[in-house]
Design a protein around this motif. Structure first.
Motif, short mmCIF file in Angstrom:
data_model
loop_
_atom_site.label_atom_id
_atom_site.label_comp_id
_atom_site.label_asym_id
_atom_site.label_seq_id
_atom_site.Cartn_x
_atom_site.Cartn_y
_atom_site.Cartn_z
N PHE A 82 -23.60 13.95 -8.63
CA PHE A 82 -22.62 12.88 -8.44
C PHE A 82 -22.78 11.82 -9.51
O PHE A 82 -23.89 11.43 -9.84
CB PHE A 82 -22.79 12.22 -7.06
CG PHE A 82 -22.49 13.11 -5.91
CD1 PHE A 82 -21.19 13.31 -5.48
CD2 PHE A 82 -23.52 13.76 -5.23
CE1 PHE A 82 -20.90 14.13 -4.41
CE2 PHE A 82 -23.23 14.59 -4.17
CZ PHE A 82 -21.92 14.78 -3.75
N GLU A 83 -21.67 11.35 -10.03
CA GLU A 83 -21.69 10.19 -10.93
C GLU A 83 -21.45 8.98 -10.03
O GLU A 83 -20.41 8.88 -9.39
CB GLU A 83 -20.58 10.34 -11.97
CG GLU A 83 -20.64 9.34 -13.09
CD GLU A 83 -19.54 9.57 -14.09
OE1 GLU A 83 -18.80 8.60 -14.39
OE2 GLU A 83 -19.40 10.71 -14.57
N VAL A 84 -22.41 8.07 -9.98
CA VAL A 84 -22.38 6.98 -9.02
C VAL A 84 -22.20 5.64 -9.72
O VAL A 84 -22.84 5.38 -10.73
CB VAL A 84 -23.71 6.94 -8.20
CG1 VAL A 84 -23.70 5.81 -7.20
CG2 VAL A 84 -23.97 8.28 -7.53
N SER A 85 -21.31 4.81 -9.15
CA SER A 85 -21.23 3.43 -9.61
C SER A 85 -21.02 2.54 -8.39
O SER A 85 -20.39 2.94 -7.41
CB SER A 85 -20.10 3.23 -10.63
OG SER A 85 -18.86 3.48 -10.04
N ASP A 86 -21.59 1.36 -8.45
CA ASP A 86 -21.49 0.41 -7.36
C ASP A 86 -21.09 -0.93 -7.97
O ASP A 86 -21.81 -1.49 -8.79
CB ASP A 86 -22.84 0.29 -6.64
CG ASP A 86 -22.74 -0.49 -5.34
OD1 ASP A 86 -21.67 -1.04 -5.05
OD2 ASP A 86 -23.75 -0.54 -4.62
#
Length: 162
Positions: free
Chosen positions: A20-24
């Motif tokens: 998964f490519e994750v951004s917050d």
């Protein structure tokens, strides 16, 4: 444990083969995933007893025009149980402009997928009634694509008579 951490931990444990490519950003979690896994991941986050993302708020797309994967389909999903929103993204290439429908997971996805199909031309596989919403069926263009002229195409659609 915060909801974002819980979601990430559960997804990484359940789907070990997916990177998964994750951004917050501002406490809104965005996960980018392969389009082939969209239905199984959506089913999981909806039915998991700790997550319960039961509300599909919106499905739309982004046209990047010149990128290899020209389109990104974006899903905005909400969990009432955790008062938390998640954004899922899946890239779709123009040469293979389709993605599996999530109507089997959320009934509300029906019209949202139809709208995305109508405006961007992205086909949703296994959709129960994939047809245009705004434009006539015979209209060959998709108005929210970047290559569609700003003022439309003169004569491409007849105007209603007075």
């Amino acid at each position: 444990m915060e909801t974002a951490e819980l979601v990430l931990q559960k997804l990484k444990n359940e789907f070990t083969s997916i990177d998964f490519e994750v951004s917050d950003f501002r406490n809104e979690l965005t996960l980018k995933l392969p389009k082939e896994n969209i239905v199984e991941i959506c089913s999981f986050i909806k039915t998991d007893s700790e997550l319960e993302f039961v509300y599909c708020e919106d499905i739309t797309a982004v046209d990047w025009a010149k990128r290899t994967n020209r389109f990104t389909v974006v899903y905005h999903i909400y969990s009432f149980k955790n008062n938390f929103r998640i954004r899922l993204k899946a890239d779709v290439d123009e040469s293979d402009c389709n993605i599996d429908s999530v109507c089997s997971v959320w009934k509300a996805a029906n019209w949202q997928e139809r709208e995305t199909y109508d405006m961007y031309g992205i086909k949703f596989n296994n959709h129960p009634d994939l047809r245009r919403m705004y434009m006539p069926e015979e209209f060959e263009y998709h108005p929210l694509r970047k290559d569609f002229p700003l003022m439309g195409i003169p004569g491409s659609i007849p105007l209603p008579k007075k």
